[in-house]
Design an enzyme around this catalytic site. Structure first.
Site, PDB file in Angstrom:
ATOM      1  N   ALA A   1       3.927   7.712   2.672  1.00 23.48           N
ATOM      2  CA  ALA A   1       4.646   6.467   2.927  1.00 23.48           C
ATOM      3  C   ALA A   1       4.341   5.398   1.896  1.00 23.48           C
ATOM      4  O   ALA A   1       3.288   5.410   1.264  1.00 23.48           O
ATOM      5  CB  ALA A   1       4.275   5.954   4.322  1.00 23.48           C
TER       6      ALA A   1
ATOM      7  N   VAL B   1       4.338   1.183   1.827  1.00 16.30           N
ATOM      8  CA  VAL B   1       4.392   0.068   2.773  1.00 16.30           C
ATOM      9  C   VAL B   1       4.652  -1.232   2.007  1.00 16.30           C
ATOM     10  O   VAL B   1       4.004  -1.498   0.997  1.00 16.30           O
ATOM     11  CB  VAL B   1       3.085  -0.021   3.606  1.00 16.30           C
ATOM     12  CG1 VAL B   1       3.152  -1.165   4.607  1.00 16.30           C
ATOM     13  CG2 VAL B   1       2.818   1.303   4.322  1.00 16.30           C
TER      14      VAL B   1
ATOM     15  N   GLY C   1       0.834  -1.203   0.000  1.00 17.77           N
ATOM     16  CA  GLY C   1       0.000   0.000   0.000  1.00 17.77           C
ATOM     17  C   GLY C   1       0.856   1.234   0.000  1.00 17.77           C
ATOM     18  O   GLY C   1       2.067   1.180   0.232  1.00 17.77           O
ATOM     19  N   SER C   2       0.211   2.342  -0.308  1.00 16.61           N
ATOM     20  CA  SER C   2       0.930   3.596  -0.158  1.00 16.61           C
ATOM     21  C   SER C   2      -0.054   4.631   0.327  1.00 16.61           C
ATOM     22  O   SER C   2      -1.220   4.642  -0.056  1.00 16.61           O
ATOM     23  CB  SER C   2       1.576   4.010  -1.472  1.00 16.61           C
ATOM     24  OG  SER C   2       0.576   4.174  -2.442  1.00 16.61           O
ATOM     25  N   GLY C   3       0.425   5.455   1.229  1.00 18.15           N
ATOM     26  CA  GLY C   3      -0.407   6.516   1.766  1.00 18.15           C
ATOM     27  C   GLY C   3       0.160   7.832   1.296  1.00 18.15           C
ATOM     28  O   GLY C   3       0.967   7.871   0.359  1.00 18.15           O
TER      29      GLY C   3
ATOM     30  N   ASP D   1      -5.973  11.271  13.093  1.00 17.54           N
ATOM     31  CA  ASP D   1      -6.399  10.778  11.773  1.00 17.54           C
ATOM     32  C   ASP D   1      -7.079   9.417  11.897  1.00 17.54           C
ATOM     33  O   ASP D   1      -6.797   8.497  11.135  1.00 17.54           O
ATOM     34  CB  ASP D   1      -5.207  10.724  10.814  1.00 17.54           C
ATOM     35  CG  ASP D   1      -5.645  10.521   9.352  1.00 17.54           C
ATOM     36  OD1 ASP D   1      -6.825  10.787   9.034  1.00 17.54           O
ATOM     37  OD2 ASP D   1      -4.810  10.090   8.541  1.00 17.54           O
TER      38      ASP D   1
HETATM   39  P1  ADP Z   1       0.051   6.806   5.451  1.00 19.96           P
HETATM   40  O1  ADP Z   1       0.589   7.269   6.753  1.00 19.96           O
HETATM   41  O2  ADP Z   1       0.844   7.374   4.314  1.00 19.96           O
HETATM   42  O3  ADP Z   1      -1.443   7.008   5.288  1.00 19.96           O
HETATM   43  P2  ADP Z   1      -0.500   4.074   6.151  1.00 19.96           P
HETATM   44  O4  ADP Z   1       0.115   3.767   7.467  1.00 19.96           O
HETATM   45  O5  ADP Z   1      -1.967   4.361   6.157  1.00 19.96           O
HETATM   46  O6  ADP Z   1       0.303   5.242   5.416  1.00 19.96           O
HETATM   47  O7  ADP Z   1      -0.222   2.851   5.179  1.00 19.96           O
HETATM   48  C1  ADP Z   1      -0.648   2.798   3.837  1.00 19.96           C
HETATM   49  C2  ADP Z   1      -1.263   1.421   3.534  1.00 19.96           C
HETATM   50  O8  ADP Z   1      -0.327   0.383   3.789  1.00 19.96           O
HETATM   51  C3  ADP Z   1      -2.448   1.104   4.434  1.00 19.96           C
HETATM   52  O9  ADP Z   1      -3.674   1.494   3.887  1.00 19.96           O
HETATM   53  C4  ADP Z   1      -2.387  -0.402   4.554  1.00 19.96           C
HETATM   54  O10 ADP Z   1      -3.090  -0.998   3.478  1.00 19.96           O
HETATM   55  C5  ADP Z   1      -0.937  -0.735   4.417  1.00 19.96           C
HETATM   56  N1  ADP Z   1      -0.330  -0.986   5.734  1.00 19.96           N
HETATM   57  C6  ADP Z   1       0.137  -0.061   6.597  1.00 19.96           C
HETATM   58  N2  ADP Z   1       0.637  -0.623   7.711  1.00 19.96           N
HETATM   59  C7  ADP Z   1       0.479  -1.966   7.559  1.00 19.96           C
HETATM   60  C8  ADP Z   1       0.786  -3.116   8.389  1.00 19.96           C
HETATM   61  N3  ADP Z   1       1.357  -2.979   9.577  1.00 19.96           N
HETATM   62  N4  ADP Z   1       0.490  -4.332   7.905  1.00 19.96           N
HETATM   63  C9  ADP Z   1      -0.083  -4.459   6.682  1.00 19.96           C
HETATM   64  N5  ADP Z   1      -0.414  -3.445   5.875  1.00 19.96           N
HETATM   65  C10 ADP Z   1      -0.133  -2.203   6.291  1.00 19.96           C
END
Ligand code: ADP
Length: 373
Positions: A19, A21, A14-16, A129
């Site tokens: 970040a 991931v 995933g990507s936010g 958030d």
């Molecule tokens: P941001 O801070 O940029 O929003 P996130 O922490 O929400 O980033 O992470 C982006 C995506 O990555 C999430 O929507 C999720 O799908 C995936 N993700 C984040 N942390 C984990 C984790 N610990 N295990 C599995 N998937 C994760």
């Protein structure tokens, strides 16, 4: 290069906003982990500091370690336990099956959310958030609060700086007054421009993280130590004081988000789906009624309060109408969280003791919760 000698990267999950991931495997014992590469320095510091101080809280994601690695252009890489699902997926899965979350399941999920949020607040942190996609879930049904990139330490609050910032924005008020006609025009414009359709909910898994964040107006802003930015969180879950530009809010913003999340979980539809910040307030008052100094004392002094004037709501629809066919106990939980006056929102620690959670039907056991694959 330390990371690549200890972890194998298996693919991006995933990507936010700040970040990327990746799913990874720890070479020493084959444990599956999430490697979160955070591009923004401030978010990285916030995430690392928050997860350090919340270490051991059962409903908060666990950080195993973190690196600053040349292989990742000196971005921070945080190693997290891997959690394959989240509350947004749970909700959309139930909806897709044409089913509903049972009252016992709702209690079980909500107890876990409250426990995680309470851990943050007790540690002197506000998350800022909270939303279904930031509540990650293990295959065994354990829910954990994640994504602390916008979190903030409570002691950081400097009311002097905040007041100064609020006073400064007072100056812009006169020139920025919006009439309702302007507002409707703005709304029309936004509707035209954005590809937002009413049937695109945050449960629509076809949206990518990025475009969804855009639709939901998720953003963080640099803030100096002291004053708080109101540009935090994702619009649908944002508290009225944030929508009105407050720079001196508290952990109650998380309680508002919790009310929205719980309502969404039991009704399977996001509660307030604003297409702009102005529309967000309009959506809220349509349900809860006018917002004024009587129900939120001091709100007329908030920086953006006088920028837009809404017509009087004669017959607010009420929360009961938003949660049709749901037990009254659920409606009452939402009411205790969605108070205009932040001081009236019931803190997580209190809500955890609410009799709702010990009344029949009892919360279902965590390992009985349905987690989508
Ligand atoms: P941001 O801070 O940029 O929003 P996130 O922490 O929400 O980033 O992470 C982006 C995506 O990555 C999430 O929507 C999720 O799908 C995936 N993700 C984040 N942390 C984990 C984790 N610990 N295990 C599995 N998937 C994760």
């Amino acid at each position: 290069p330390e990371i690549t000698t200890r972890y194998e990267i298996l693919g991006r999950v995933g990507s936010g906003s700040y970040a990327d991931v990746y799913r990874g495997r720890r070479l020493s014992d084959s444990l599956t982990v999430a490697l979160k590469e955070i591009h923004d320095q401030q978010s990285a510091v916030r995430e690392i500091e928050a997860l350090r101080s919340l270490h051991g809280a059962p409903n908060v994601i666990e950080m195993l370690e973190y690196f600053y690695d040349d292989d990742f252009e000196d971005d921070a890489v945080v190693v997290l336990e891997f959690l394959p699902s989240d509350l947004e997926a749970v909700i959309s899965n139930v909806k897709r099956r044409g089913s509903a979350i049972t009252p016992g399941e709702a209690k079980s999920w909500m107890l876990q959310v409250l426990s995680g949020v309470n851990a943050c607040h007790q540690a002197g942190l506000m998350h800022r958030d909270l939303k279904p996609s930031n509540l990650l879930i293990s295959t065994g049904g354990v829910l954990k609060v994640a994504d602390f990139g916008q979190s903030r330490v409570l002691q950081d609050l400097s009311f002097e700086e905040a007041t100064l910032k609020e006073a400064n924005s007072e100056k812009d008020k006169a020139s920025n007054q919006l009439t309702e006609a302007d507002y409707l025009k703005e709304l029309e414009f936004i509707r035209e421009k954005s590809k937002f359709e009413d049937n695109t909910s945050c449960l629509d898994t076809s949206c990518t993280g990025d475009s969804k964040d855009e639709q939901l107006g998720s953003y963080t802003e640099e803030e100096p130590t002291g004053a708080l930015t109101s540009c935090v969180g994702t619009r649908w879950y944002r508290a009225p004081e944030l929508l009105y530009g407050s720079c001196s809010y508290g952990p109650e913003v998380d309680l508002w988000a919790l009310g929205c999340i719980f309502a969404e979980m039991v009704s399977l539809v996001p509660l307030f789906r604003g297409v702009s910040d102005i529309d967000q307030i309009a959506k809220i008052i349509t349900v809860l009624g006018d917002l004024n100094d009587e129900n939120f004392s001091g709100c007329s002094n908030l920086p953006d309060f006088n920028k837009i004037c809404y017509s009087k709501i004669e017959n607010p629809t009420g929360l009961e109408a938003c949660l049709p066919n749901r037990p009254i106990g659920e409606v009452n939980i939402v009411k205790r969280l969605l108070c205009y006056n932040p001081a009236n929102r019931v803190p997580a620690i209190e809500l955890l003791k609410d009799r709702y959670f010990i009344e029949e039907p009892l919360p279902v056991a965590i390992d009985q919760l349905t987690v989508p694959a």
